[in-house]
Design a protein around this motif. Structure first.
Motif, short mmCIF file in Angstrom:
data_model
loop_
_atom_site.label_atom_id
_atom_site.label_comp_id
_atom_site.label_asym_id
_atom_site.label_seq_id
_atom_site.Cartn_x
_atom_site.Cartn_y
_atom_site.Cartn_z
N TYR A 1 0.91 -1.25 0.03
CA TYR A 1 -0.01 -0.20 0.08
C TYR A 1 0.76 1.15 -0.08
O TYR A 1 2.00 1.24 0.24
CB TYR A 1 -1.13 0.05 1.30
N ASP B 1 -3.51 4.66 0.12
CA ASP B 1 -3.90 4.06 -1.21
C ASP B 1 -3.61 2.65 -1.30
O ASP B 1 -2.38 1.94 -1.53
CB ASP B 1 -2.95 4.84 -2.36
N GLN C 1 -2.23 1.23 -4.74
CA GLN C 1 -0.82 1.94 -4.97
C GLN C 1 -1.04 2.46 -6.42
O GLN C 1 0.11 2.33 -7.01
CB GLN C 1 0.25 0.95 -5.12
N THR D 1 -2.82 5.97 -7.00
CA THR D 1 -3.25 7.29 -7.26
C THR D 1 -2.03 8.20 -7.68
O THR D 1 -0.96 8.23 -7.26
CB THR D 1 -3.67 7.72 -5.78
N ASN E 1 -7.58 7.59 -9.82
CA ASN E 1 -7.68 6.27 -9.16
C ASN E 1 -7.62 6.56 -7.97
O ASN E 1 -6.99 5.95 -7.06
CB ASN E 1 -6.21 5.58 -9.74
N THR E 2 -8.69 6.98 -7.37
CA THR E 2 -8.88 7.34 -5.92
C THR E 2 -9.81 6.42 -5.51
O THR E 2 -10.30 6.47 -4.16
CB THR E 2 -9.16 8.86 -5.70
N ASP F 1 -9.09 4.54 -2.01
CA ASP F 1 -8.13 5.38 -1.08
C ASP F 1 -9.13 5.73 0.19
O ASP F 1 -10.32 5.89 0.05
CB ASP F 1 -7.81 6.61 -1.70
#
Length: 251
Positions: free
Chosen positions: A93, A129, A132, A134, A146-147, A150
């Motif tokens: 992460y 995240d 991995q 974002t 790419n959240t 999250d």
């Protein structure tokens, strides 16, 4: 590197360290990495790198936004913990932070600097995240990609004492955020102390920039959790970072 630059950095470091030596030790915290293939580990500092967009107007004001990767955990002895975070082999992460501030510019600056920045308001948020992936589409607007996976771990919009100093060889900054509050997800990640620290101190370094228009700034950043005395914030790390920034540019 010019000798007088090193002497200035050493003098700044020595003077500040002497005045605030009682605040040199960072406070421990524990994180639970069992959901990511790890264990509960103890650390006292988050390290990383950041990209910042800072805009200066013609009236002595600035606005800034930043996106920071926070993928190094360090313990009391200064070595990295055996963590599942970031770019280490088997990492599962990432941590990242977003930051914003608005304030004023003073020239000449405080503490012998060429210029100094003083923020009047700001915010700091820390995210996990899991995938991995974002990235920042646009740092100026903190538009991130790419959240969906999250998790917001904690945040504060209560900016206390702060300062940014610009010298001929570069700059350093030290910002304290009060009322740092963990989310429900944050409570499952930061498992000690309970209740968690109410303050987070964010400091780092940057290259020299012109104080005009829009500037892109990159540098190193650290975050530590703290319970500071109101009259003693702002300065221990600045001297150390001034020396560190000079040494980093020498290498």
């Amino acid at each position: 590197m010019k000798l007088k630059t090193l002497v200035k950095s050493l003098a700044l470091t020595a003077g500040i360290a002497a005045s605030f030596s009682s605040h040199a030790d960072f406070l421990d915290f524990q994180i639970d990495e069992t959901p990511y293939g790890g264990e509960v580990i103890t650390a006292d500092k988050l390290n990383g790198g950041y990209t910042e967009i800072i805009n200066f107007d013609d009236a002595g004001n600035f606005t800034a936004t930043a996106f920071a990767s926070m993928n190094q955990l360090f313990g009391n002895d200064g070595t990295a913990n055996s963590s599942q975070i970031g770019s280490v082999i088997g990492a599962n992460y990432n941590l990242y932070a977003t930051f914003s501030a608005t304030g004023t510019v003073m020239t000449p600056g405080a503490m012998g600097s060429n210029s100094s920045l003083s923020a009047e308001s700001g915010s700091f948020s820390l995210f996990l995240d899991a995938n991995q992936d974002t990235t920042a589409n646009d740092v100026a607007t903190l538009d991130l990609a790419n959240t969906s996976d999250d998790m917001l771990l904690g945040s504060s919009d209560n900016l206390a004492q702060n300062v940014g100093l610009l010298y001929g060889f570069g700059g350093v900054f030290d910002f304290m955020f009060r009322d740092f509050e963990l989310t429900e997800d944050g409570d499952t990640y930061f498992v000690s102390p309970t209740p968690f620290y109410m303050s987070v101190r964010v400091d780092g370094d940057f290259d020299t920039i012109p104080l005009e228009g829009e500037q892109t700034v990159t540098g190193d950043v650290s975050a530590v959790f703290d319970v500071p005395e109101p009259s003693t914030i702002a300065v221990l790390s600045l001297g150390l970072l001034g020396l560190g920034a000079t040494s980093r540019r020498k290498s």
